[in-house]
Scaffold this motif. Sequence first.
Motif, PDB file in Angstrom:
ATOM      1  N   GLY A 182      32.256  42.994  37.345  1.00  0.00           N
ATOM      2  CA  GLY A 182      32.021  42.838  38.778  1.00  0.00           C
ATOM      3  C   GLY A 182      30.912  41.883  39.158  1.00  0.00           C
ATOM      4  O   GLY A 182      30.516  41.812  40.320  1.00  0.00           O
ATOM      5  N   LEU A 183      30.427  41.128  38.179  1.00  0.00           N
ATOM      6  CA  LEU A 183      29.361  40.166  38.463  1.00  0.00           C
ATOM      7  C   LEU A 183      29.890  38.995  39.284  1.00  0.00           C
ATOM      8  O   LEU A 183      29.165  38.433  40.106  1.00  0.00           O
ATOM      9  N   VAL A 184      31.129  38.603  39.041  1.00  0.00           N
ATOM     10  CA  VAL A 184      31.767  37.555  39.833  1.00  0.00           C
ATOM     11  C   VAL A 184      33.027  38.116  40.482  1.00  0.00           C
ATOM     12  O   VAL A 184      33.633  39.077  39.986  1.00  0.00           O
ATOM     13  N   THR A 185      33.423  37.512  41.588  1.00  0.00           N
ATOM     14  CA  THR A 185      34.592  37.964  42.343  1.00  0.00           C
ATOM     15  C   THR A 185      35.884  37.560  41.656  1.00  0.00           C
ATOM     16  O   THR A 185      36.826  38.351  41.550  1.00  0.00           O
ATOM     17  N   GLU A 186      35.912  36.314  41.167  1.00  0.00           N
ATOM     18  CA  GLU A 186      37.139  35.798  40.549  1.00  0.00           C
ATOM     19  C   GLU A 186      36.812  34.608  39.656  1.00  0.00           C
ATOM     20  O   GLU A 186      35.924  33.804  39.975  1.00  0.00           O
ATOM     21  N   VAL A 187      37.532  34.498  38.547  1.00  0.00           N
ATOM     22  CA  VAL A 187      37.424  33.338  37.664  1.00  0.00           C
ATOM     23  C   VAL A 187      38.563  32.393  38.000  1.00  0.00           C
ATOM     24  O   VAL A 187      39.726  32.806  38.063  1.00  0.00           O
TER      25      VAL A 187
END
Length: 253
Positions: A182-187
């Motif tokens: 959950g550190l980033v929204t989307e790769v």
Amino acid sequence: MGTNIALRFDGDRAYVTLDRPDKHNGLTIDMLRDLIDTAHTIADRTDVRAVILSGNGPSFSSGLDIAKATGDPLSIVRSFVPLPWRGTNTFQEACWAWRRLRVPVIAAVHGRCYGGGLQLALAADFRFATPDSEFSVMEVKHGLVPDMTGAATLSRLIGVDKALLLAMTADTVDAAYAERIGLVTEVTADPVAAAEKLAERIATRSPHAVAGAKRLFDKAWEASTRRTFALERATQLPLIIRLATTGSKSKKK
């Protein structure tokens, strides 16, 4: 804006770019102040519906440029003192100013996203990252703790245990792991394009409702950010003093 922070407006969007590519956008004290001024400039505009925050060159940001920052100890001391009407100091406000905006802030991350750079990205409402992005809460390598609002954003996004794991080890993690926890929204292969698409979707909604949702979710969270920021400073100050003392002793040897 300052020479290392670029700001441009295109329609209903503001594009903010960290522009110190030869140093992987390592953050200086001047850049932190310019980030605050940039956020204030955007806040004064009623036509902006979204902000896209990115970095020029090979990385989003490698974090605070420790060597340059410690070259001016007086500036660090001045920047560390919080403004009473905000509850943040310069380091914290450079990140939290983006949370204060009424409009969504979307970080487009690539390359290194370390330390203060990561805390800046975490202060955005959404983060899109390239598959080869790298993330690290690296302050412990310097004998410090994340004190640019990271204590608030990390625990909110990924939980205390995962936040502590990153903060205590300074491990570098890849984008896949960052997305999983959950550190980033989307790769995505093109984070700027993804940010623009999201900005378009949000722009179709009521600006008052969007601003209200952002304010509501921030204020309704169980922890007081003002209290968290005070705790950050109280924890960091003796560590800074220890680091400065140890450094001065090393130079004398």
